[in-house]
Design a protein around this motif. Structure first.
Motif, mmCIF file in Angstrom:
data_model
loop_
_atom_site.group_PDB
_atom_site.id
_atom_site.type_symbol
_atom_site.label_atom_id
_atom_site.label_comp_id
_atom_site.label_asym_id
_atom_site.label_seq_id
_atom_site.Cartn_x
_atom_site.Cartn_y
_atom_site.Cartn_z
ATOM 1 N N GLU B 212 0.827 -1.193 0.000
ATOM 2 C CA GLU B 212 0.000 0.000 0.000
ATOM 3 C C GLU B 212 0.867 1.251 0.000
ATOM 4 O OE1 GLU B 212 -3.798 1.230 -0.336
ATOM 5 O OE2 GLU B 212 -3.100 -0.845 -0.432
ATOM 6 N N THR B 213 1.796 1.292 0.979
ATOM 7 C CA THR B 213 2.613 2.506 1.104
ATOM 8 C C THR B 213 4.103 2.207 1.114
ATOM 9 O OG1 THR B 213 2.523 2.347 3.499
ATOM 10 C CG2 THR B 213 0.804 3.664 2.462
ATOM 11 N N LYS B 271 9.192 2.347 14.125
ATOM 12 C CA LYS B 271 8.401 3.392 14.790
ATOM 13 C C LYS B 271 8.831 4.777 14.297
ATOM 14 C CE LYS B 271 7.888 0.807 19.092
ATOM 15 N NZ LYS B 271 8.647 0.581 20.334
ATOM 16 N N SER B 272 9.092 4.800 13.066
ATOM 17 C CA SER B 272 9.532 6.066 12.481
ATOM 18 C C SER B 272 8.422 7.109 12.609
ATOM 19 C CB SER B 272 9.852 5.829 10.998
ATOM 20 O OG SER B 272 9.653 6.991 10.270
ATOM 21 N N LYS B 273 8.831 8.384 12.845
ATOM 22 C CA LYS B 273 7.828 9.445 12.965
ATOM 23 C C LYS B 273 7.099 9.611 11.645
ATOM 24 C CE LYS B 273 10.245 12.100 16.457
ATOM 25 N NZ LYS B 273 11.624 12.607 16.451
ATOM 26 N N TRP B 274 7.879 9.387 10.627
ATOM 27 C CA TRP B 274 7.304 9.570 9.300
ATOM 28 C C TRP B 274 6.381 8.430 8.904
ATOM 29 C CZ3 TRP B 274 7.989 6.908 4.622
ATOM 30 C CH2 TRP B 274 7.396 7.548 3.525
ATOM 31 N N HIS B 275 6.748 7.218 9.336
ATOM 32 C CA HIS B 275 5.985 6.042 8.938
ATOM 33 C C HIS B 275 5.896 5.085 10.113
ATOM 34 C CE1 HIS B 275 4.157 3.121 6.417
ATOM 35 N NE2 HIS B 275 4.428 3.790 5.302
ATOM 36 N N PRO B 276 4.901 5.251 10.966
ATOM 37 C CA PRO B 276 4.855 4.457 12.193
ATOM 38 C C PRO B 276 4.549 2.987 11.941
ATOM 39 C CG PRO B 276 2.882 5.769 11.976
ATOM 40 C CD PRO B 276 3.765 6.142 10.839
ATOM 41 N N GLY B 277 4.821 2.206 12.991
ATOM 42 C CA GLY B 277 4.523 0.774 12.915
ATOM 43 C C GLY B 277 5.737 -0.038 12.535
ATOM 44 N N LYS B 278 5.583 -1.302 12.631
ATOM 45 C CA LYS B 278 6.684 -2.216 12.323
ATOM 46 C C LYS B 278 6.921 -2.233 10.816
ATOM 47 C CE LYS B 278 8.056 -7.016 13.037
ATOM 48 N NZ LYS B 278 7.595 -8.340 13.478
ATOM 49 N N LEU B 279 8.169 -2.074 10.447
ATOM 50 C CA LEU B 279 8.500 -2.025 9.019
ATOM 51 C C LEU B 279 9.465 -3.147 8.677
ATOM 52 C CD1 LEU B 279 9.202 1.812 8.826
ATOM 53 C CD2 LEU B 279 7.152 0.646 8.043
ATOM 54 N N TRP B 280 9.347 -3.585 7.455
ATOM 55 C CA TRP B 280 10.307 -4.574 6.940
ATOM 56 C C TRP B 280 11.195 -3.868 5.927
ATOM 57 C CZ3 TRP B 280 10.639 -9.713 8.421
ATOM 58 C CH2 TRP B 280 9.624 -10.167 9.274
ATOM 59 N N ILE B 281 12.421 -4.282 5.868
ATOM 60 C CA ILE B 281 13.342 -3.649 4.908
ATOM 61 C C ILE B 281 14.143 -4.708 4.168
ATOM 62 C CG2 ILE B 281 15.131 -3.340 6.693
ATOM 63 C CD1 ILE B 281 15.865 -0.702 5.158
ATOM 64 N N ASN B 282 14.296 -4.444 2.891
ATOM 65 C CA ASN B 282 15.150 -5.301 2.079
ATOM 66 C C ASN B 282 16.129 -4.382 1.372
ATOM 67 O OD1 ASN B 282 15.309 -6.801 -0.957
ATOM 68 N ND2 ASN B 282 15.662 -8.035 0.858
ATOM 69 N N TYR B 283 17.402 -4.717 1.457
ATOM 70 C CA TYR B 283 18.375 -3.780 0.879
ATOM 71 C C TYR B 283 19.395 -4.493 0.006
ATOM 72 C CZ TYR B 283 20.708 -5.437 5.143
ATOM 73 O OH TYR B 283 21.217 -6.212 6.121
ATOM 74 N N LYS B 284 19.937 -3.713 -0.893
ATOM 75 C CA LYS B 284 20.925 -4.264 -1.830
ATOM 76 C C LYS B 284 21.896 -3.146 -2.242
ATOM 77 C CE LYS B 284 21.302 -6.854 -6.160
ATOM 78 N NZ LYS B 284 22.067 -7.994 -5.649
ATOM 79 N N GLY B 285 23.139 -3.487 -2.297
ATOM 80 C CA GLY B 285 24.149 -2.481 -2.639
ATOM 81 C C GLY B 285 24.287 -2.305 -4.148
ATOM 82 N N SER B 292 23.444 2.155 -1.680
ATOM 83 C CA SER B 292 22.611 1.004 -1.327
ATOM 84 C C SER B 292 21.134 1.378 -1.420
ATOM 85 C CB SER B 292 22.928 0.531 0.087
ATOM 86 O OG SER B 292 22.270 -0.678 0.345
ATOM 87 N N ILE B 293 20.383 0.444 -1.943
ATOM 88 C CA ILE B 293 18.939 0.663 -2.080
ATOM 89 C C ILE B 293 18.223 -0.085 -0.966
ATOM 90 C CG2 ILE B 293 16.944 -0.167 -3.413
ATOM 91 C CD1 ILE B 293 18.329 0.773 -5.872
ATOM 92 N N GLY B 294 17.307 0.597 -0.334
ATOM 93 C CA GLY B 294 16.466 -0.085 0.672
ATOM 94 C C GLY B 294 15.019 -0.062 0.222
ATOM 95 N N VAL B 295 14.378 -1.216 0.324
ATOM 96 C CA VAL B 295 12.947 -1.276 0.010
ATOM 97 C C VAL B 295 12.219 -1.531 1.328
ATOM 98 C CG1 VAL B 295 11.123 -2.478 -1.245
ATOM 99 C CG2 VAL B 295 13.364 -2.134 -2.305
ATOM 100 N N ILE B 296 11.323 -0.639 1.662
ATOM 101 C CA ILE B 296 10.662 -0.702 2.970
ATOM 102 C C ILE B 296 9.174 -0.888 2.790
ATOM 103 C CG2 ILE B 296 9.859 0.919 4.754
ATOM 104 C CD1 ILE B 296 12.698 1.567 5.351
ATOM 105 N N TYR B 297 8.606 -1.738 3.610
ATOM 106 C CA TYR B 297 7.142 -1.856 3.587
ATOM 107 C C TYR B 297 6.645 -2.204 4.978
ATOM 108 C CZ TYR B 297 8.784 -6.593 2.658
ATOM 109 O OH TYR B 297 9.450 -7.757 2.705
ATOM 110 N N PRO B 298 5.447 -1.713 5.332
ATOM 111 C CA PRO B 298 4.914 -1.916 6.677
ATOM 112 C C PRO B 298 4.398 -3.341 6.862
ATOM 113 C CG PRO B 298 3.867 -0.046 5.602
ATOM 114 C CD PRO B 298 4.593 -0.808 4.562
ATOM 115 N N ASP B 299 4.664 -3.830 8.079
ATOM 116 C CA ASP B 299 4.248 -5.189 8.433
ATOM 117 C C ASP B 299 2.735 -5.334 8.330
ATOM 118 O OD1 ASP B 299 5.142 -7.780 9.967
ATOM 119 O OD2 ASP B 299 3.339 -7.037 10.987
ATOM 120 N N LYS B 300 2.020 -4.334 8.828
ATOM 121 C CA LYS B 300 0.553 -4.504 8.882
ATOM 122 C C LYS B 300 -0.065 -4.537 7.495
ATOM 123 C CE LYS B 300 -0.840 0.335 9.477
ATOM 124 N NZ LYS B 300 -1.319 1.345 10.410
ATOM 125 N N GLU B 301 0.623 -3.866 6.527
ATOM 126 C CA GLU B 301 0.101 -3.925 5.162
ATOM 127 C C GLU B 301 0.333 -5.287 4.541
ATOM 128 O OE1 GLU B 301 1.618 -0.735 2.794
ATOM 129 O OE2 GLU B 301 0.778 0.769 4.152
#
Lengths: 109, 642
Positions: B212-213, B271-285, B292-301
């Motif tokens: 979603e976000t 718990k980022s101020k910008w994007h609250p909640g548990k987040l998952w991140i996948n990164y690659k150099g 390095s690129i990070g792909v972030i998405y919220p757990d609840k989504e």
């Protein structure tokens, strides 16, 4: 009442235990008639286990006696308990029944 | 107490079982689906990261080639000092992604040109401009873009920066060292640079969408945010400053891994101020620039769809269980409805209404069996009641007939005492108590020829109606024989002959008959197998007669009976009885016995006949103690008075 029939060559020994009275006289009669009708000419009635006999029972004894007399056979009583012997004595029936104190004596006749 | 129906019992058990089954199934389903979703999302994130890296590399890769080629050309002296600016211009004109390019020589490389020599070509609007870098205010040889590749002898992508003079866009510089041969040695001679705008990166990065976000971001080798949906972060924050601001040690660790060029997949509770909640991140150099690129998405989504499915499933389960309960109740009620009717029918049948209508059963199941059993019971009960009524009627009839028979039988024997008021020489008393309505005992007495008292007592074999009939015959015969005869032996013999004829049933009678001469006191008697009577002398002596020598009457018609005689003086008594007395039994099957009988007689030797018999009855009652009388009881006592 318990009846045990032991047919041997030439004679049949019938053992009667318990009481023979008005309640089981018919049953006793049937058992005895069966023995008589088998054509046996010598019936020995072992009365060692007989502890009571009423007049209804005596009647069966007499019926068997008459039947055996009619075919010239023998109907012998043995091992009478004293009380039973007393009944036979009082009624005078001991004068017409051959009565022996034990089986051996009965067989010897 | 609340009444629990069968339906509620079944429903409760079925619901508990089904709910348990659903719960287990749902848990297993949830566990596996969750894992699958997590795995799918992770793969998607990895794909996105890889894809983005490739897209960036496709731009950066060719861009790197240009300064490298220029460096080679300088090394091989293919390019002359004066041709550099036109050459750089021509490069910029065909490579739109390159914003500017410079060839910066080592200070004093060209002594004739002064300390610095660095031709620089850049875009201004649509035109290309050129300039020479380096003066006392801008000593480029100390700049990072120059120093670092010089030191490392390797190409270097600079940290991104805002090009304030060039239109406030994010730029980065790629620096490639070049070497020339001087004094016979390959010597570092300067740096070739290109400035690349990173505006296109924003486009690539912002096109990355996940869930979603979910979003992607890019950091430099120092962790500085190059692109991020939150513009405030760009070039102002590093992943480490963000981690610190939000107290996220996990994010700092991720940042450390990222700037080392590693690839991974991790979750962090940002718990980022910008994007609250548990987040998952996948990164690659990025291999070239070490960004390095990070792909972030919220757990609840990630599990939003699963939660939606869960809600639907739970609703379906609740609806299903409700429907199941409803239908089960309907089915059970329909199946068990006849039971209520059966219960009602049973109550009515118990109340005596055997013709009550049973519920109609159409199914061929246990209910039909119950119906058949009920119907059978109804039929049997009504038949039984009918037969019971018949039996009762018949029994009542027989009982009534027996009562009459008893009256007739009792009327046959003398029962008025004293019987001969005008015969003072004799006192007699007798009783007869039948065990059943009618009995086989008998007694009789009468006077023959005015001076002979004849008396008899007898006991027919057996009991009840057959015995009573035989008794009646016996009594009648005795009377008729005695009409013409006064000898006991003759009377008994005649009686025997009559009874024995055609006596197929072999019934017999023990019989005692005595004839007392009232004048002489001589009593002659004949005993046909009967219990010996007892003679009681006036002086109290008690003697039992000898036992019978003769058999009962009715057996052999030719049997000859004899007789005996005994003298009875005035005051002497004779006591006669049947075996119902001597053989009266108590509950322990103990017989009354001759001894008891004689003892009672001895004690009452002087009693009148009536009293003696009464005492004897009392003695018998004391012996049997209420135990059922099994045989007829008959007693007779005769007293001779002078």
């Amino acid at each position: 009442m318990k009846i045990q029939v032991e047919a041997t060559d030439g004679y049949t020994i019938v053992s009667v235990d318990g009481r023979v009275d008005a309640t089981n006289a018919n049953e006793f009669e049937k058992s005895m008639m069966k023995v008589v009708e088998e054509g046996c000419t010598k019936i020995i009635l072992d009365c060692s286990g007989l502890n009571y006999i009423s007049s209804s029972g005596l009647r069966i004894f007499l019926i068997v006696l008459k039947k055996m007399m009619a075919i010239k056979g023998q109907f012998i009583l043995c091992n009478l308990q004293p009380e039973i012997k007393e009944i036979f004595d009082i009624s005078g029936l001991s004068s017409i029944f051959p009565i022996y104190t034990n089986k051996e004596a009965a067989l010897a006749t | 107490m609340k009444k629990h129906t069968l339906a509620s019992h079944i429903i409760r058990n079925v619901l508990i079982f089904c709910a348990g089954l659903f719960l287990v199934t749902f848990s297993i389903y949830y566990y596996f689906t969750r894992n699958t979703i997590r795995e799918t999302t992770r793969e998607n994130a990895i794909f996105l990261a890889n894809n983005t890296v490739n897209r960036i590399e496709q731009v950066l890769g060719p861009a790197e080639k240009i300064p490298e080629i220029v460096a080679k050309m300088l090394e091989s002296s293919f390019l002359t000092r004066d041709s550099l600016i036109p050459f750089l211009k021509s490069i910029l004109s065909i490579n739109k992604s390159i914003y500017a390019s410079a060839v910066a020589f080592e200070p004093n490389y060209f002594p004739d040109k002064g300390l610095f020599y660095a031709p620089y070509v850049y875009r201004q609007g649509d035109s290309l401009r050129s300039a020479m870098l380096g003066d006392e205010n801008y000593e480029y040889a100390f700049m990072d873009w120059y120093q670092i590749p010089k030191m490392t002898n390797a190409p270097y992508w600079s940290e991104p920066y805002f090009d304030e003079g060039g239109g406030n866009i994010i730029m980065t510089t790629y620096s490639v060292p070049f070497y020339t041969v001087r004094e016979g040695r390959r010597t570092f001679s300067g740096i070739v640079t290109i400035d690349v705008s990173l505006e296109w990166l924003k486009e690539i990065m912002s096109s990355v969408k996940i869930l979603e976000t979910g979003y992607a971001f890019l950091i430099s080798r120092n962790g500085v945010i190059i692109t991020h949906p939150n513009k405030a972060y760009v070039m102002n924050q590093s992943i480490f400053t963000i981690a610190k601001e939000n107290s996220q040690p996990g994010l700092r660790e991720v940042g450390r891994q990222m700037i080392q060029g590693k690839s991974n997949f991790a979750s962090a509770d940002f718990k980022s101020k910008w994007h609250p909640g548990k987040l998952w991140i996948n990164y690659k150099g990025l291999p070239s620039s070490h960004w390095s690129i990070g792909v972030i998405y919220p757990d609840k989504e990630m599990f939003a769809s699963l939660r939606k499915i869960n809600m639907i499933l739970l609703l379906l389960i609740v609806a299903g269980l409700s429907l199941l309960s409803f239908i089960t109740i309907k089915i059970i009620n329909r199946l068990t409805a006849p039971l209520k009717h059966f219960a009602e029918s049973a109550r009515l049948i118990a109340a005596g209404n055997f013709n009550v209508q049973l519920p109609e059963i159409k199914t061929h199941d246990e209910m039909m069996e119950l119906h058949n059993s009920f119907s059978y019971m109804q039929k049997e009960l009504s038949e039984y009641i009918v037969s019971l009524k018949d039996t009762t009627t018949a029994k009542e009839k027989i009982e009534s007939e027996l009562r009459i028979a008893r009256e007739i039988q009792m009327a046959m024997i003398p029962h008025i005492f004293p019987p001969f008021p005008d015969l003072p020489q004799i006192d007699v008393f007798a009783v007869l108590k039948s065990a059943k309505e009618v009995g086989g005992d008998l007694y009789d007495f009468f006077v023959i020829d005015g001076n002979k008292f004849c008396f008899a007592i007898g006991d027919v074999s057996g009991k009840g109606v057959p015995a009573s009939l035989f008794m009646a015959v016996t009594r009648t015969l005795v009377r008729s024989i005695s009409d013409k005869e006064a000898s006991p032996s003759v009377i008994v013999s005649t009686l025997n002959k009559s009874l024995s004829m055609n006596n197929e049933s072999s019934m017999f009678v023990t019989f005692f008959l005595g004839v007392l001469d009232l004048v002489t006191g001589e009593m002659s008697y004949s005993n046909a197998g009967h219990n010996p009577p007892v003679i009681i002398r006036k002086n109290g002596d008690v003697v039992m007669f000898e036992k019978s020598k003769f058999i009962p009457v009715g057996l052999f018609e030719d049997f000859e009976y004899g007789e005996s005689s005994v003298q009875m003086e005035s005051g002497d008594k004779i006591f006669l009885y049947t075996d119902g007395v001597s053989e009266a039994e108590n509950a322990e099957n103990k017989l009354f016995g001759d001894e008891n009988l004689l003892e009672i007689i001895r004690r009452n030797a002087n009693a009148s006949p009536r009293d003696l018999i009464q005492k004897m009855e009392e003695g018998l009652a004391a012996h049997v103690k209420g135990y059922t009388q099994s045989d007829d009881i008959t007693m007779m006592t005769i007293l001779r008075n002078g």
